[in-house]
Design an enzyme around this catalytic site. Sequence first.
Site, PDB file in Angstrom:
ATOM      1  CG  ASP A   1      48.479   7.001 -29.591  1.00 17.52           C
ATOM      2  OD1 ASP A   1      47.925   6.707 -28.508  1.00 17.52           O
ATOM      3  OD2 ASP A   1      49.724   7.052 -29.721  1.00 17.52           O
TER       4      ASP A   1
ATOM      5  CE  LYS B   1      49.810  10.604 -27.131  1.00 17.92           C
ATOM      6  NZ  LYS B   1      50.251   9.270 -27.614  1.00 17.92           N
TER       7      LYS B   1
ATOM      8  CE1 TYR C   1      36.631  20.173 -29.189  1.00 15.45           C
ATOM      9  CE2 TYR C   1      34.830  21.471 -30.073  1.00 15.45           C
ATOM     10  CZ  TYR C   1      35.671  20.386 -30.153  1.00 15.45           C
ATOM     11  OH  TYR C   1      35.557  19.514 -31.204  1.00 15.45           O
TER      12      TYR C   1
ATOM     13  CG  ASP D   1      35.190  16.675 -32.700  1.00 16.46           C
ATOM     14  OD1 ASP D   1      34.037  16.474 -33.139  1.00 16.46           O
ATOM     15  OD2 ASP D   1      36.077  17.246 -33.362  1.00 16.46           O
TER      16      ASP D   1
ATOM     17  CG  ASP E   1      33.709  12.790 -37.274  1.00 18.26           C
ATOM     18  OD1 ASP E   1      32.732  13.052 -36.545  1.00 18.26           O
ATOM     19  OD2 ASP E   1      34.044  13.515 -38.235  1.00 18.26           O
TER      20      ASP E   1
HETATM   21  C1  IPM Z   1      30.589  17.809 -33.330  1.00 17.16           C
HETATM   22  C2  IPM Z   1      31.080  18.884 -34.249  1.00 17.16           C
HETATM   23  C3  IPM Z   1      31.375  20.145 -33.447  1.00 17.16           C
HETATM   24  C4  IPM Z   1      32.451  19.787 -32.439  1.00 17.16           C
HETATM   25  C5  IPM Z   1      31.804  21.356 -34.321  1.00 17.16           C
HETATM   26  C6  IPM Z   1      30.729  21.717 -35.312  1.00 17.16           C
HETATM   27  C7  IPM Z   1      32.187  22.555 -33.503  1.00 17.16           C
HETATM   28  O1  IPM Z   1      32.170  18.469 -34.980  1.00 17.16           O
HETATM   29  O2  IPM Z   1      29.550  17.999 -32.683  1.00 17.16           O
HETATM   30  O3  IPM Z   1      31.205  16.746 -33.278  1.00 17.16           O
HETATM   31  O4  IPM Z   1      33.656  19.856 -32.738  1.00 17.16           O
HETATM   32  O5  IPM Z   1      32.086  19.440 -31.329  1.00 17.16           O
HETATM   33 MN    MN Z   2      32.697  16.394 -34.639  1.00 21.31          MN
END
Ligand code: IPM
Ligand code: MN
Length: 351
Positions: free
Chosen positions: A220, A188, A137, A244, A248
């Site tokens: 994974d 990983k 990042y 990240d 999700d």
């Molecule tokens: C998050 C988002 C950010 C990240 C993006 C918008 C840069 O996806 O906060 O999870 O990757 O950290």
């Molecule tokens: Mn994200």
Amino acid sequence: MKTHKIAVVAGDGIGPEVVAEGLRVLDACSDKFGFAVELLELPYGTEHWLATEEIFPDDAFENVKTCDAILLGAIGDPRAPIGLIERGIIGKLRWDLDLWVNLRPIKLLDEKFCPLKGKGVDDIDMIIVRENTEDAYVQKPQFENKGTKDEVAQQAMLYTYKGTERIIRYAFEVAAGRPRKHLTLIDKANAVRAQDLYSRVFADVAKEFPQVTTGHLYVDAACMRMIESPESIDVAVTTNLFGDIVTDLGAMLQGGMGVAASANLRPGQVSLFESVHGSFPQAAGKNIANPIATINAVAMMLDYLGEDAASAAVSGAVASLLTSGRIRSLEVGEHGTDEIGKMIAAELSLQ
Ligand code: IPM
Ligand code: MN
């Protein structure tokens, strides 16, 4: 009366709508719990950049440093070059304020919101501790022979001892404060050998926390495990990029992006609170986005500000509306954005 100074970056897409509901709930809390809120509302985002070419001016950034917390809606809009505004606002806040913890709780409140068969509220209750200031990042991308068939592109995954140690120690402290006291390292290191640093530091810090049991998963396998046996994870610590991705996935376990919240912390300093979701431009301005993620971020912010009772009341109001079925579904468009905000604010005043 105590005054909390909050910087607000509503941002792009659905950001302004969900932040408006977060602020409605914050306002209801300030009335009920007797604290004052002073807002520093900042106009930054893609719209502002298109109009002025400004992303996040230095003087505004200096002002943010004088606040107690930051509430952020969402950033991202296809009218800007990919990543420009995200890195210029969310990235700048995280990196330049050194918000090194990204705390992402994943808690299922009612079985009906979980997409996994046979899993309930006792199975999905974890916290992902995501490192927030290192990894690919924050490295510069490098392109050689750009646009040709000989192109080489690279962006390093870089970890420091200090960055690794502080996040791992923080995760152990979080785990030690939970009933199950179990911490999983997600990396990983079999393929990315640089993450051997995570393996070694984890083993060292573990010695200071004999009360915490530990486990390890490659990222994974962690994705597989979060679906197959989410109950096996209590607290997990991982790198920025993997954090990240797995959060999700985790958001879906608790009912989707409409509810997942996060705290970007530098303990003891101004910290940032936001949903895990993006700006969802297709839904902008339609009053269909779910504001619960931002409202949950407000609950995390209140907790950070020391307003424990207010924080618990917001979480309690959200839980009671979800479990009682008054909020029927977390799908986009099931309820109006403002309808949900008003329901939560009203529920708060009853409690
Ligand atoms: C998050 C988002 C950010 C990240 C993006 C918008 C840069 O996806 O906060 O999870 O990757 O950290
Ligand atoms: Mn994200």
